[in-house]
Design an enzyme around this catalytic site. Structure first.
Site: not given
Ligand code: SF4
Length: 345
Positions: A37, A120, A138
């Site tokens: 991520e 996020y 996102d």
């Protein structure tokens, strides 16, 4: 069919196989989810995959990463851009080892306290690695929400509205698969320019498709033009062929990375060699180097020079590097462009 069931049924068959992902219904490794991520922020999946493999091979656990020198991490990161992410990656790994005994916290609130983890990423880790009912939103998911609901409010003002809509659709179970299903839908089906609506599992829920206005959404406020900054950059070679490099300050843009010496980067053209690393004759190369950062465009005039005699006293943040060794330094992309231009072919 209920929205999340349509989506999950599709995901069970069509999910992307990615190296950091568990198969549908299985548990993901938090270290892998976090690493991917962070790497995926501002970067595409195809670019990230080789970096992810290299990081995992070199630092198989978060404790290995926490124990690595920052310089090694910056070197492996070179080319991914946004280098603050690499520094935060290191700082975050250390915090998790020191404060949590090397075990990732599971809640968004705890994750949000860690370096480099914003709303996020906290939601994504908590959903994907710990199956929490976190609302993951996102840019891709904003686009899907805007299309599903034909939201006319322009981004970025529409963000809270799109988030509320995402929250109402998030199911109490299979949080990780659901979040990843939305990510895959955005990447493969509900694409920015040419959505493949005929293959879309949630087509019957989509107002934009019913209106025939899919690509009208998300509506965006007009963007301001990026300002331009200018600078002079210097390739200084001494008698033994070594080239002068220096390390940027740890804080700020490209912090801690290596670079060729340059003038400040200003909105006005630099008209003198006052900030050159040596008082010698400089030869200007014909074309400038352009590089786009998130908040400005940089244009660098490139100068080459040779130090024939005498030693140059340089601060400790500088080093003379053999030309064959420069590529292995932690150079950001803009400096790799300089290297490509100046190094003999
Ligand atoms: Fe996107 Fe088309 Fe699916 Fe609507 S129907 S969510 S526009 S792919």
């Amino acid at each position: 069919m209920i929205f999340h069931l349509s989506l999950l049924n599709w995901y069970d068959v069509h999910c992307r196989r990615l190296p950091w992902r568990a198969l549908p219904g299985q548990h993901s490794e938090p270290y892998h989810v976090w690493l991917s991520e962070i790497m995926l922020q501002q970067t595409t999946v195809s670019v990230v995959i080789p970096y992810f493999h290299r990081f995992c091979a070199r630092w198989p656990t978060i404790s290995d990463l926490a124990g690595a020198p920052l310089d090694d991490i910056l070197r492996e990161w070179a080319g991914l851009g946004y280098y603050a992410r690499a520094r935060n990656l290191h700082a975050c790994a250390r915090r998790i080892v020191v404060e949590y005994g090397g075990v990732f916290p599971a809640t968004e609130a705890e994750l949000l306290q860690l370096p480099g983890i914003g709303p996020y990423t906290a939601a994504a880790i908590s959903a994907i690695a710990f199956e929490r009912q976190s609302v993951v939103v996102d840019g891709n998911i904003e686009r899907i929400m805007a299309r599903l609901n034909a939201v006319e409010t322009p981004l970025p003002r529409a963000r809270s509205e799109l988030r509320r809509q995402a929250a109402t659709l998030t199911p109490p179970r299979r949080g990780g698969d659901y979040a990843q299903a939305l990510m895959d839908l955005g990447a493969q089906i509900c694409r920015p320019k040419s959505p493949r609506c005929q293959e879309c599992p949630v087509q019957s829920h989509c107002t934009a498709q019913q209106l025939g206005k899919q690509t009208h959404y998300p509506v965006r406020a007009a963007r301001k033009a990026r300002p331009v900054r200018y600078g002079r950059i210097y390739w200084l070679q001494r008698g033994d062929g070594k080239v002068l490099l220096r390390r940027r300050k740890l804080e700020g843009l490209l912090g801690g990375m290596m670079e060729f010496p340059s003038s400040d980067w200003n909105t006005q053209q630099t008209l003198s060699h006052a900030q050159a690393p040596a008082r010698i004759r400089w030869r200007k190369l014909p074309a400038e180097i352009r590089h786009v950062f998130s908040h400005f465009e940089l244009r660098l005039s490139v100068y080459k020079g040779r130090l024939e005699t005498g030693a140059l006293i340089v601060p400790s943040s500088y080093l003379w590097a053999a030309q064959s060794a420069i590529a292995a330094e932690a150079l950001p992309s803009v400096m790799r462009k300089v290297l490509e231009k100046c190094a003999p072919q």
